[in-house]
Motif scaffolding. Structure first.
Motif, PDB file in Angstrom:
ATOM      1  N   THR A   1      52.402  -2.979  34.019  1.00 40.06           N
ATOM      2  CA  THR A   1      53.795  -3.212  33.635  1.00 40.06           C
ATOM      3  C   THR A   1      54.545  -1.906  33.384  1.00 40.06           C
ATOM      4  O   THR A   1      55.756  -1.842  33.596  1.00 40.06           O
ATOM      5  CB  THR A   1      53.877  -4.089  32.373  1.00 40.06           C
ATOM      6  N   ASP A   2      53.864  -0.856  32.930  1.00 41.97           N
ATOM      7  CA  ASP A   2      54.493   0.452  32.733  1.00 41.97           C
ATOM      8  C   ASP A   2      54.431   1.216  34.050  1.00 41.97           C
ATOM      9  O   ASP A   2      53.453   1.898  34.350  1.00 41.97           O
ATOM     10  CB  ASP A   2      53.795   1.231  31.611  1.00 41.97           C
ATOM     11  N   ASP A   3      55.468   1.103  34.839  1.00 40.70           N
ATOM     12  CA  ASP A   3      55.450   1.602  36.209  1.00 40.70           C
ATOM     13  C   ASP A   3      55.711   3.101  36.286  1.00 40.70           C
ATOM     14  O   ASP A   3      56.322   3.695  35.393  1.00 40.70           O
ATOM     15  CB  ASP A   3      56.487   0.836  37.038  1.00 40.70           C
ATOM     16  N   GLU A   4      55.243   3.699  37.372  1.00 41.61           N
ATOM     17  CA  GLU A   4      55.542   5.091  37.694  1.00 41.61           C
ATOM     18  C   GLU A   4      55.979   5.163  39.143  1.00 41.61           C
ATOM     19  O   GLU A   4      55.630   4.309  39.964  1.00 41.61           O
ATOM     20  CB  GLU A   4      54.319   5.985  37.462  1.00 41.61           C
ATOM     21  N   PHE A   5      56.736   6.202  39.456  1.00 39.88           N
ATOM     22  CA  PHE A   5      57.212   6.388  40.814  1.00 39.88           C
ATOM     23  C   PHE A   5      56.905   7.810  41.275  1.00 39.88           C
ATOM     24  O   PHE A   5      57.107   8.771  40.524  1.00 39.88           O
ATOM     25  CB  PHE A   5      58.721   6.138  40.909  1.00 39.88           C
ATOM     26  N   GLY A   6      56.450   7.940  42.503  1.00 41.48           N
ATOM     27  CA  GLY A   6      56.240   9.258  43.084  1.00 41.48           C
ATOM     28  C   GLY A   6      55.276  10.118  42.292  1.00 41.48           C
ATOM     29  O   GLY A   6      54.314   9.633  41.691  1.00 41.48           O
ATOM     30  N   GLY A   7      55.529  11.416  42.286  1.00 47.97           N
ATOM     31  CA  GLY A   7      54.682  12.362  41.569  1.00 47.97           C
ATOM     32  C   GLY A   7      53.677  13.024  42.490  1.00 47.97           C
ATOM     33  O   GLY A   7      53.513  12.665  43.661  1.00 47.97           O
ATOM     34  N   THR A   8      52.982  14.002  41.944  1.00 49.45           N
ATOM     35  CA  THR A   8      51.976  14.733  42.717  1.00 49.45           C
ATOM     36  C   THR A   8      50.567  14.202  42.483  1.00 49.45           C
ATOM     37  O   THR A   8      49.646  14.575  43.207  1.00 49.45           O
ATOM     38  CB  THR A   8      52.018  16.228  42.352  1.00 49.45           C
ATOM     39  N   SER A   9      50.369  13.368  41.462  1.00 52.67           N
ATOM     40  CA  SER A   9      49.076  12.732  41.202  1.00 52.67           C
ATOM     41  C   SER A   9      49.307  11.250  40.996  1.00 52.67           C
ATOM     42  O   SER A   9      50.427  10.827  40.681  1.00 52.67           O
ATOM     43  CB  SER A   9      48.391  13.348  39.976  1.00 52.67           C
ATOM     44  N   PHE A  10      48.252  10.468  41.175  1.00 47.29           N
ATOM     45  CA  PHE A  10      48.402   9.012  41.134  1.00 47.29           C
ATOM     46  C   PHE A  10      47.865   8.441  39.835  1.00 47.29           C
ATOM     47  O   PHE A  10      46.740   8.719  39.432  1.00 47.29           O
ATOM     48  CB  PHE A  10      47.669   8.367  42.306  1.00 47.29           C
ATOM     49  N   ASP A  11      48.690   7.649  39.172  1.00 45.68           N
ATOM     50  CA  ASP A  11      48.280   6.844  38.031  1.00 45.68           C
ATOM     51  C   ASP A  11      48.564   5.388  38.361  1.00 45.68           C
ATOM     52  O   ASP A  11      49.344   5.085  39.271  1.00 45.68           O
ATOM     53  CB  ASP A  11      49.034   7.250  36.767  1.00 45.68           C
ATOM     54  N   ALA A  12      47.940   4.468  37.620  1.00 48.28           N
ATOM     55  CA  ALA A  12      48.123   3.036  37.876  1.00 48.28           C
ATOM     56  C   ALA A  12      49.606   2.689  37.886  1.00 48.28           C
ATOM     57  O   ALA A  12      50.360   3.102  37.010  1.00 48.28           O
ATOM     58  CB  ALA A  12      47.378   2.220  36.825  1.00 48.28           C
ATOM     59  N   ARG A  13      50.015   1.935  38.882  1.00 46.77           N
ATOM     60  CA  ARG A  13      51.421   1.545  39.020  1.00 46.77           C
ATOM     61  C   ARG A  13      51.518   0.219  39.743  1.00 46.77           C
ATOM     62  O   ARG A  13      50.530  -0.310  40.242  1.00 46.77           O
ATOM     63  CB  ARG A  13      52.226   2.625  39.740  1.00 46.77           C
ATOM     64  N   ARG A  14      52.712  -0.335  39.783  1.00 45.41           N
ATOM     65  CA  ARG A  14      52.920  -1.643  40.391  1.00 45.41           C
ATOM     66  C   ARG A  14      52.750  -1.579  41.908  1.00 45.41           C
ATOM     67  O   ARG A  14      52.987  -0.544  42.541  1.00 45.41           O
ATOM     68  CB  ARG A  14      54.313  -2.171  40.060  1.00 45.41           C
ATOM     69  N   THR A  15      52.390  -2.733  42.452  1.00 46.70           N
ATOM     70  CA  THR A  15      52.316  -2.881  43.900  1.00 46.70           C
ATOM     71  C   THR A  15      53.728  -2.920  44.473  1.00 46.70           C
ATOM     72  O   THR A  15      54.648  -3.477  43.875  1.00 46.70           O
ATOM     73  CB  THR A  15      51.557  -4.169  44.261  1.00 46.70           C
ATOM     74  N   ARG A  16      53.900  -2.324  45.666  1.00 46.72           N
ATOM     75  CA  ARG A  16      55.207  -2.337  46.318  1.00 46.72           C
ATOM     76  C   ARG A  16      55.089  -2.754  47.782  1.00 46.72           C
ATOM     77  O   ARG A  16      54.096  -2.464  48.454  1.00 46.72           O
ATOM     78  CB  ARG A  16      55.862  -0.944  46.244  1.00 46.72           C
ATOM     79  N   LEU A  17      56.140  -3.428  48.230  1.00 48.90           N
ATOM     80  CA  LEU A  17      56.331  -3.672  49.649  1.00 48.90           C
ATOM     81  C   LEU A  17      57.201  -2.546  50.182  1.00 48.90           C
ATOM     82  O   LEU A  17      58.254  -2.245  49.615  1.00 48.90           O
ATOM     83  CB  LEU A  17      57.022  -5.019  49.876  1.00 48.90           C
ATOM     84  N   ILE A  18      56.765  -1.918  51.267  1.00 49.23           N
ATOM     85  CA  ILE A  18      57.505  -0.791  51.817  1.00 49.23           C
ATOM     86  C   ILE A  18      57.905  -1.087  53.257  1.00 49.23           C
ATOM     87  O   ILE A  18      57.067  -1.456  54.081  1.00 49.23           O
ATOM     88  CB  ILE A  18      56.671   0.503  51.758  1.00 49.23           C
ATOM     89  N   VAL A  19      59.193  -0.946  53.515  1.00 50.04           N
ATOM     90  CA  VAL A  19      59.701  -1.014  54.881  1.00 50.04           C
ATOM     91  C   VAL A  19      59.958   0.422  55.336  1.00 50.04           C
ATOM     92  O   VAL A  19      60.776   1.137  54.743  1.00 50.04           O
ATOM     93  CB  VAL A  19      60.986  -1.843  54.958  1.00 50.04           C
ATOM     94  N   GLU A  20      59.244   0.859  56.353  1.00 46.19           N
ATOM     95  CA  GLU A  20      59.387   2.216  56.864  1.00 46.19           C
ATOM     96  C   GLU A  20      60.269   2.194  58.108  1.00 46.19           C
ATOM     97  O   GLU A  20      60.027   1.431  59.044  1.00 46.19           O
ATOM     98  CB  GLU A  20      58.021   2.803  57.202  1.00 46.19           C
ATOM     99  N   CYS A  21      61.294   3.036  58.098  1.00 42.08           N
ATOM    100  CA  CYS A  21      62.272   3.041  59.181  1.00 42.08           C
ATOM    101  C   CYS A  21      62.501   4.460  59.690  1.00 42.08           C
ATOM    102  O   CYS A  21      62.072   5.444  59.091  1.00 42.08           O
ATOM    103  CB  CYS A  21      63.602   2.465  58.703  1.00 42.08           C
ATOM    104  N   GLU A  22      63.215   4.547  60.781  1.00 42.07           N
ATOM    105  CA  GLU A  22      63.752   5.816  61.253  1.00 42.07           C
ATOM    106  C   GLU A  22      65.273   5.699  61.249  1.00 42.07           C
ATOM    107  O   GLU A  22      65.833   4.736  61.795  1.00 42.07           O
ATOM    108  CB  GLU A  22      63.270   6.131  62.662  1.00 42.07           C
TER     109      GLU A  22
END
Length: 342
Positions: free
Chosen positions: A244-265
């Motif tokens: 529930t305590d989410d994080e975004f980005g960063g240089t190291s990975f900590d537990a975070r929420r699952t995301r759906l990602i749409v990758e585009c050009e």
């Protein structure tokens, strides 16, 4: 003297007879349980309800101390299942689509067993059901198996940019996938903090083919001009995630929420639309739970995506670099929960 010995012998014999005639402790007769095992129904979004399929099943019975009392073999789901058990308080586990027969000898060991996400396939999802019962007589027990995983479905992508100046630049949809996905689950599949994740911060390069089949749709190359939509249905499977305590980005990975990602050009650059799961409902986002279907009926894209796969707040540039050649010419005649990525 002979008379005294005779009396002593008689008394000894009487005591022996009395001891032999004492009743033994009562042991109840076993009763027979017939077992019906089937998957719990959910509306499927894959061809011919493939993710409802049940291949093999096993039922395990544990006594009130948590020790294994008896188990069926790991058999075809169409088999007739029955077990003889001693009446009393029991914990019963029904298991389906395991990679192999479960050999746990007690409840603790059963719940210590963890299964990798890639032990699942889109047509063979691991399932379980647990019941705590007091057994008093023979009868039939019905199990409704629930998947360890949940399903995430994206049904439509709509491009509707708010800046009309960007409308002439095409947006190419290249991939749709899940990120920050729990890698392991036990048979209870509770939505706690995962011990390990796959596809951390949108990096899918380390996924094998089995992982991609569950988490990635690629090589799409759908073109969206402003006002266009793409109704291709994308279906993915993930383990529960209780962060529930989410994080975004960063240089190291900590537990975070699952995301759906749409990758585009867009404008010659790769951009991303990271959508945090599940969506907000009744003012709360909640957590990602087992055996549920999370449907994004419409994903509305209202601006260019982010240059980073796990950071939704940024935006790639819409300014194009162009080289102009100018010349003078002759005169001529005139000539759908809807998710919005803000």
């Amino acid at each position: 003297m002979k008379k005294i010995l005779f009396v002593f012998a008689a008394v000894s014999a009487l005591c022996a007879c009395t001891k032999d005639s004492q009743p033994t402790a009562f042991e109840p007769e076993p009763v027979t349980l017939k077992l019906n095992v089937e998957p719990a129904g959910t509306k499927a979004y894959v061809t011919e309800n493939a993710d409802l399929a049940l291949d093999k099943v096993q039922v395990m019975v544990f006594n009130n101390r948590g020790d294994l009392e008896t188990t069926t073999d790991y058999v075809s789901s169409g088999s007739q299942l029955a077990l003889n058990v001693i009446p009393g308080t029991k914990t019963l586990w029904a298991l389906g689509n395991l990679p192999a027969k479960c050999t746990a000898t007690d409840l603790d060991e059963l719940l210590m067993n963890e299964y990798n996400l890639t032990n699942n396939t889109t047509t063979k999802l691991i399932m379980s059901d647990c019941q705590e019962l007091t057994i008093t007589q023979s009868g039939t027990i019905q199990f409704h198996l629930k998947r360890l995983a949940c399903k995430v479905v994206l049904e439509k992508i709509i491009r509707n940019f708010e800046e009309t100046a960007y409308s002439e630049i095409p947006l190419y949809v290249k991939k749709v996938y899940l990120s920050n996905v729990a890698n392991l689950s036990n048979l209870a599949a509770e939505a706690g903090i995962p011990s390990s994740f796959c596809v951390q911060m949108g990096v899918i390069g380390n996924l094998n083919a089995a992982g991609k089949a569950l988490l990635v749709d690629e090589n799409l190359n759908s073109t969206l001009m402003d006002g266009d939509s793409d109704a291709t249905v994308h279906t993915f499977y993930a383990y529960p995630n209780g962060v529930t305590d989410d994080e975004f980005g960063g240089t190291s990975f900590d537990a975070r929420r699952t995301r759906l990602i749409v990758e585009c050009e867009y404008n010659g650059k790769t951009c991303y639309y990271p959508i945090t799961l599940p969506g907000i409902k009744d003012g709360s986002r909640g957590v990602l739970e087992r055996n549920k279907v999370y449907r994004i009926t419409e994903l509305i894209l209202k601006r260019p995506g982010s240059p980073k796969a796990d950071v939704p707040g940024e935006e790639v540039s819409s300014v194009q670099s162009c080289t102009f050649t100018i010349q003078v010419d002759n005169w001529s005649t005139g000539h759908s929960y809807t998710e919005t990525f803000n």
